[in-house]
Design a protein around this motif. Structure first.
Motif, PDB file in Angstrom:
ATOM      1  N   MET A 274       0.827  -1.209   0.000  1.00 44.54           N
ATOM      2  CA  MET A 274       0.000   0.000   0.000  1.00 44.54           C
ATOM      3  C   MET A 274       0.862   1.260   0.000  1.00 44.54           C
ATOM      4  O   MET A 274       0.566   2.232  -0.709  1.00 44.54           O
ATOM      5  CB  MET A 274      -0.906   0.005   1.227  1.00 44.54           C
ATOM      6  CG  MET A 274      -1.986  -1.043   1.212  1.00 44.54           C
ATOM      7  SD  MET A 274      -3.036  -0.874   2.679  1.00 44.54           S
ATOM      8  CE  MET A 274      -4.173  -2.211   2.413  1.00 44.54           C
ATOM      9  N   ALA A 275       1.933   1.240   0.801  1.00 34.96           N
ATOM     10  CA  ALA A 275       2.824   2.397   0.868  1.00 34.96           C
ATOM     11  C   ALA A 275       3.433   2.684  -0.500  1.00 34.96           C
ATOM     12  O   ALA A 275       3.597   3.851  -0.889  1.00 34.96           O
ATOM     13  CB  ALA A 275       3.927   2.150   1.896  1.00 34.96           C
ATOM     14  N   ALA A 276       3.750   1.622  -1.239  1.00 33.06           N
ATOM     15  CA  ALA A 276       4.350   1.798  -2.560  1.00 33.06           C
ATOM     16  C   ALA A 276       3.416   2.538  -3.503  1.00 33.06           C
ATOM     17  O   ALA A 276       3.864   3.346  -4.335  1.00 33.06           O
ATOM     18  CB  ALA A 276       4.731   0.436  -3.149  1.00 33.06           C
ATOM     19  N   TRP A 277       2.097   2.277  -3.387  1.00 35.28           N
ATOM     20  CA  TRP A 277       1.145   3.019  -4.219  1.00 35.28           C
ATOM     21  C   TRP A 277       1.193   4.502  -3.916  1.00 35.28           C
ATOM     22  O   TRP A 277       1.239   5.349  -4.815  1.00 35.28           O
ATOM     23  CB  TRP A 277      -0.283   2.487  -3.998  1.00 35.28           C
ATOM     24  CG  TRP A 277      -0.546   1.215  -4.724  1.00 35.28           C
ATOM     25  CD1 TRP A 277      -0.704  -0.031  -4.174  1.00 35.28           C
ATOM     26  CD2 TRP A 277      -0.637   1.025  -6.140  1.00 35.28           C
ATOM     27  NE1 TRP A 277      -0.895  -0.965  -5.162  1.00 35.28           N
ATOM     28  CE2 TRP A 277      -0.863  -0.344  -6.379  1.00 35.28           C
ATOM     29  CE3 TRP A 277      -0.551   1.888  -7.228  1.00 35.28           C
ATOM     30  CZ2 TRP A 277      -0.997  -0.872  -7.654  1.00 35.28           C
ATOM     31  CZ3 TRP A 277      -0.679   1.368  -8.504  1.00 35.28           C
ATOM     32  CH2 TRP A 277      -0.903   0.006  -8.699  1.00 35.28           C
ATOM     33  N   GLY A 278       1.166   4.840  -2.624  1.00 32.54           N
ATOM     34  CA  GLY A 278       1.208   6.248  -2.253  1.00 32.54           C
ATOM     35  C   GLY A 278       2.490   6.927  -2.689  1.00 32.54           C
ATOM     36  O   GLY A 278       2.470   8.044  -3.227  1.00 32.54           O
ATOM     37  N   VAL A 279       3.639   6.251  -2.492  1.00 32.74           N
ATOM     38  CA  VAL A 279       4.931   6.830  -2.860  1.00 32.74           C
ATOM     39  C   VAL A 279       5.037   7.019  -4.366  1.00 32.74           C
ATOM     40  O   VAL A 279       5.538   8.041  -4.842  1.00 32.74           O
ATOM     41  CB  VAL A 279       6.086   5.946  -2.334  1.00 32.74           C
ATOM     42  CG1 VAL A 279       7.428   6.425  -2.872  1.00 32.74           C
ATOM     43  CG2 VAL A 279       6.099   5.947  -0.815  1.00 32.74           C
ATOM     44  N   ARG A 280       4.556   6.044  -5.140  1.00 32.08           N
ATOM     45  CA  ARG A 280       4.660   6.167  -6.599  1.00 32.08           C
ATOM     46  C   ARG A 280       3.855   7.367  -7.091  1.00 32.08           C
ATOM     47  O   ARG A 280       4.302   8.108  -7.975  1.00 32.08           O
ATOM     48  CB  ARG A 280       4.211   4.880  -7.290  1.00 32.08           C
ATOM     49  CG  ARG A 280       2.765   4.849  -7.709  1.00 32.08           C
ATOM     50  CD  ARG A 280       2.316   3.582  -8.338  1.00 32.08           C
ATOM     51  NE  ARG A 280       3.181   3.136  -9.411  1.00 32.08           N
ATOM     52  CZ  ARG A 280       2.958   2.027 -10.108  1.00 32.08           C
ATOM     53  NH1 ARG A 280       1.914   1.288  -9.835  1.00 32.08           N
ATOM     54  NH2 ARG A 280       3.762   1.663 -11.062  1.00 32.08           N
ATOM     55  N   TYR A 281       2.681   7.602  -6.520  1.00 32.20           N
ATOM     56  CA  TYR A 281       1.878   8.748  -6.952  1.00 32.20           C
ATOM     57  C   TYR A 281       2.500  10.063  -6.502  1.00 32.20           C
ATOM     58  O   TYR A 281       2.397  11.080  -7.203  1.00 32.20           O
ATOM     59  CB  TYR A 281       0.452   8.617  -6.426  1.00 32.20           C
ATOM     60  CG  TYR A 281      -0.353   7.530  -7.115  1.00 32.20           C
ATOM     61  CD1 TYR A 281      -0.325   7.386  -8.493  1.00 32.20           C
ATOM     62  CD2 TYR A 281      -1.144   6.649  -6.382  1.00 32.20           C
ATOM     63  CE1 TYR A 281      -1.050   6.389  -9.121  1.00 32.20           C
ATOM     64  CE2 TYR A 281      -1.874   5.654  -7.003  1.00 32.20           C
ATOM     65  CZ  TYR A 281      -1.819   5.525  -8.378  1.00 32.20           C
ATOM     66  OH  TYR A 281      -2.550   4.539  -8.994  1.00 32.20           O
ATOM     67  N   LEU A 282       3.146  10.067  -5.340  1.00 27.05           N
ATOM     68  CA  LEU A 282       3.865  11.269  -4.907  1.00 27.05           C
ATOM     69  C   LEU A 282       5.029  11.562  -5.854  1.00 27.05           C
ATOM     70  O   LEU A 282       5.288  12.729  -6.194  1.00 27.05           O
ATOM     71  CB  LEU A 282       4.377  11.096  -3.480  1.00 27.05           C
ATOM     72  CG  LEU A 282       3.338  11.177  -2.360  1.00 27.05           C
ATOM     73  CD1 LEU A 282       3.984  10.890  -1.011  1.00 27.05           C
ATOM     74  CD2 LEU A 282       2.643  12.547  -2.335  1.00 27.05           C
ATOM     75  N   LEU A 283       5.732  10.531  -6.268  1.00 29.05           N
ATOM     76  CA  LEU A 283       6.819  10.712  -7.237  1.00 29.05           C
ATOM     77  C   LEU A 283       6.282  11.267  -8.554  1.00 29.05           C
ATOM     78  O   LEU A 283       6.885  12.168  -9.151  1.00 29.05           O
ATOM     79  CB  LEU A 283       7.546   9.387  -7.473  1.00 29.05           C
ATOM     80  CG  LEU A 283       8.451   8.901  -6.339  1.00 29.05           C
ATOM     81  CD1 LEU A 283       8.842   7.442  -6.555  1.00 29.05           C
ATOM     82  CD2 LEU A 283       9.703   9.772  -6.243  1.00 29.05           C
ATOM     83  N   PHE A 284       5.158  10.726  -9.011  1.00 26.22           N
ATOM     84  CA  PHE A 284       4.536  11.250 -10.230  1.00 26.22           C
ATOM     85  C   PHE A 284       4.147  12.716 -10.055  1.00 26.22           C
ATOM     86  O   PHE A 284       4.334  13.544 -10.948  1.00 26.22           O
ATOM     87  CB  PHE A 284       3.297  10.432 -10.578  1.00 26.22           C
ATOM     88  CG  PHE A 284       3.584   9.126 -11.289  1.00 26.22           C
ATOM     89  CD1 PHE A 284       4.877   8.742 -11.609  1.00 26.22           C
ATOM     90  CD2 PHE A 284       2.549   8.270 -11.635  1.00 26.22           C
ATOM     91  CE1 PHE A 284       5.142   7.548 -12.268  1.00 26.22           C
ATOM     92  CE2 PHE A 284       2.793   7.076 -12.295  1.00 26.22           C
ATOM     93  CZ  PHE A 284       4.093   6.716 -12.608  1.00 26.22           C
ATOM     94  N   SER A 285       3.584  13.040  -8.894  1.00 24.50           N
ATOM     95  CA  SER A 285       3.111  14.397  -8.640  1.00 24.50           C
ATOM     96  C   SER A 285       4.264  15.392  -8.569  1.00 24.50           C
ATOM     97  O   SER A 285       4.249  16.433  -9.235  1.00 24.50           O
ATOM     98  CB  SER A 285       2.316  14.433  -7.331  1.00 24.50           C
ATOM     99  OG  SER A 285       1.878  15.748  -7.041  1.00 24.50           O
TER     100      SER A 285
END
Length: 402
Positions: A274-285
Motif C-alpha cells: 500500500m505504501a508503494a502506491w502512495g509513494v509512486r503517486y507522490l513521485l509522479f506528482s
C-alpha cells in the motif's frame, strides 16, 4: 511439445493480448479526440471482471470443455477488437466494441488457470513458472507495439491484440482436453459471488482487509488509465515501452516476496504494498512540473512492490485464512471486489477528476498532472494508515499458537 511448454505458451499469448493494447489505448484516444472518454476504456474491464465469475460458475465450468470455450471466447474477442478502430469517430461504438472484447477476455483469465491446474501435477511447484510467462507476454507486447513499432498513438496495438487473440483461440483447440470441472454440480449465486465464503471468514481484521483491498483499487485505476498519457506528456517517446519496466520489476519482486513475507509477516508486507502506491503517486506528482525523469521512472518501477506485495500477498493471506472447501469461493470474491468493484469505481472517479483537473495536453498539462496525481497519493496513504493501525495479523498469531 511438453505440457508445461504448451501451457506456458498459452499464458504468454493470454497476457500478450492484454498488454498489446492496455498501455497504449489512452494515447490513441487522445490522438483521435476521445480524451474525455479514456476512463470508459478502463471501465469496461471491471464490468467484465464482475460478470466473469457468474459466467464461469453458472455456464463455463458446468457445460463446456475448457479448451473449447477458451477458443470461442478468444476468437470472438479478437474479432471485436479488430472492429474497434473502425469507430474512431464514434466514441460510443468504440467503447461498446472494446467492452465486448473485455466481456470475452475476462473469463479467459480464469479459464487459463483452470486448464493449467487440471493438466499439471503440482500447482504449487509448477504453476508459478507457467504464470511467469504471462508477465513476459505483457512485456514483449509492450516492447513490440511501443519500443519497436512506436505505435502508441495509432490503431496498430488494437490490430496486434485482435490478431493475437484469434491466434490464441486457434491454438487453444490444440490444448489438452479439459472437461468442465463442475459438471453435474449445483451452484448458487451466493457461492459464485463468494458471499458464503465471506460469511465464514468474517472477522474484524479480514473485513478490514476486504475493505482496504477495495479502496486501494480506486487509485490503482488512475495508474492504468492515465500513466500512459502522463508519461507521453513528460516527453517519453515510447510510453508503453517505458511502462513495461513496471512489469519487469514485478518479475524481480515476485522472486523476493518469499524473503520479505517470511521476515515481515502478512501485515507489514501488505502495508509495504500500500505504501508503494502512495509513494509512486507522490513521485509522479512531484516529478510532473519539470518532467523529472528519475522520479517518473522510479514511480513506474514501484509497480513490482505495489502489485506483488499487496495483491499477491493478499491472495496468500486469503489462502491461509480459508478452509479447503471455500478457498475457491474466497479467491473469487477477492477478484470480484478488487478487479471488479474497486477498479470500476476507480475508473469512474479517476475519469471524473482527470477531466476536471487536466485540461491541457502535452507539456502544458504537466503542472496539472502534478495536482492530479496528488489525489490518489493522499488517498492511498490514508488507506495505508487505516490498515496499519487497525489490522491484526491473525494468521501469524494462529500459526504461532498452533
Amino acid at each position: 511439445m511438453k505440457i508445461k511448454a504448451r501451457l506456458s505458451t498459452m499464458m504468454f499469448l493470454e497476457f500478450f493480448v492484454w498488454g498489446a493494447w492496455y498501455a497504449t489505448v489512452a494515447n490513441y484516444m487522445v490522438q483521435i479526440g476521445m480524451v474525455k472518454h479514456i476512463f470508459w476504456a478502463f471501465t469496461v474491464g471491471p464490468i467484465g471482471a464482475i460478470i466473469s465469475p457468474f459466467f464461469l460458475g453458472m455456464i463455463a465450468d458446468r457445460y463446456f470443455s475448457t479448451e473449447r470455450i477458451l477458443a470461442v471466447l478468444h476468437i470472438l474477442g479478437g474479432i471485436f477488437m479488430l472492429i474497434v478502430p473502425f469507430f474512431e469517430n464514434n466514441p460510443v461504438m468504440f467503447i461498446v466494441f472494446l467492452g465486448l472484447h473485455m466481456l470475452c477476455f475476462q473469463p479467459t483469465l480464469g479459464l487459463c488457470n483452470t486448464l493449467s491446474f487440471h493438466n499439471i501435477k503440482s500447482a504449487e511447484k509448477e504453476f508459478p513458472f507457467i504464470r511467469m510467462f504471462g508477465t513476459v507476454g505483457w512485456i514483449v507486447a509492450g516492447i513490440l507495439v511501443s519500443g519497436i513499432l512506436i505505435a502508441d498513438r495509432t490503431a496498430i496495438p488494437l490490430y496486434v491484440a485482435g490478431t493475437a487473440a484469434i491466434i490464441l483461440g486457434l491454438y487453444s483447440l490444440t490444448l489438452p482436453h479439459t472437461p468442465p470441472p463442475a459438471k453435474g454440480q449445483k451452484s448458487t449465486l451466493r457461492e459464485i459471488a463468494g458471499i458464503d465464503a465471506l460469511k465464514k471468514l468474517s472477522s474484524p481484521s479480514f473485513n478490514l482487509f476486504i475493505l482496504c483491498s477495495l479502496l486501494i483499487c480506486i487509485p490503482l485505476s488512475a495508474y492504468y488509465a492515465y500513466a500512459q498519457t502522463y508519461v507521453e506528456s513528460a516527453g517519453f517517446m515510447r510510453p508503453a515501452f517505458n511502462l513495461t519496466f513496471g512489469q519487469m520489476s514485478e518479475v524481480v519482486f515476485i522472486l523476493l516476496l518469499p524473503w520479505f513475507f517470511k521476515r515481515l509477516g502478512v501485515k507489514w508486507t501488505l502495508f509495504m504494498g500500500m505504501a508503494a502506491w502512495g509513494v509512486r503517486y507522490l513521485l509522479f506528482s512531484f516529478g510532473a512540473p519539470a518532467a523529472t525523469t528519475w522520479m517518473i521512472m522510479a514511480g513506474i518501477l514501484l509497480h513490482g512492490i505495489s502489485y506483488d506485495f499487496f495483491y499477491v500477498t493478499g491472495q496468500i493471506y486469503v489462502e491461509e485464512k480459508a478452509t479447503v472447501d471455500i478457498r475457491g469461493q474466497a479467491q473469487g470474491f477477492i477478484v470480484l471486489v478488487t478487479y471488479g468493484v474497486g477498479m470500476l469505481i476507480g475508473a469512474q472517479v479517476a475519469g471524473w477528476i482527470f477531466n476536471r483537473v487536466v485540461t491541457e495536453t502535452g507539456a502544458a498539462a504537466l503542472p496539472q498532472y502534478g495536482q492530479f496525481w496528488l489525489i490518489p497519493a493522499l488517498f492511498s496513504l490514508a488507506v495505508m494508515l487505516v490498515f496499519g493501525i487497525f489490522f491484526k495479523d491473525t494468521v501469524q498469531e494462529e500459526n504461532k499458537a498452533a
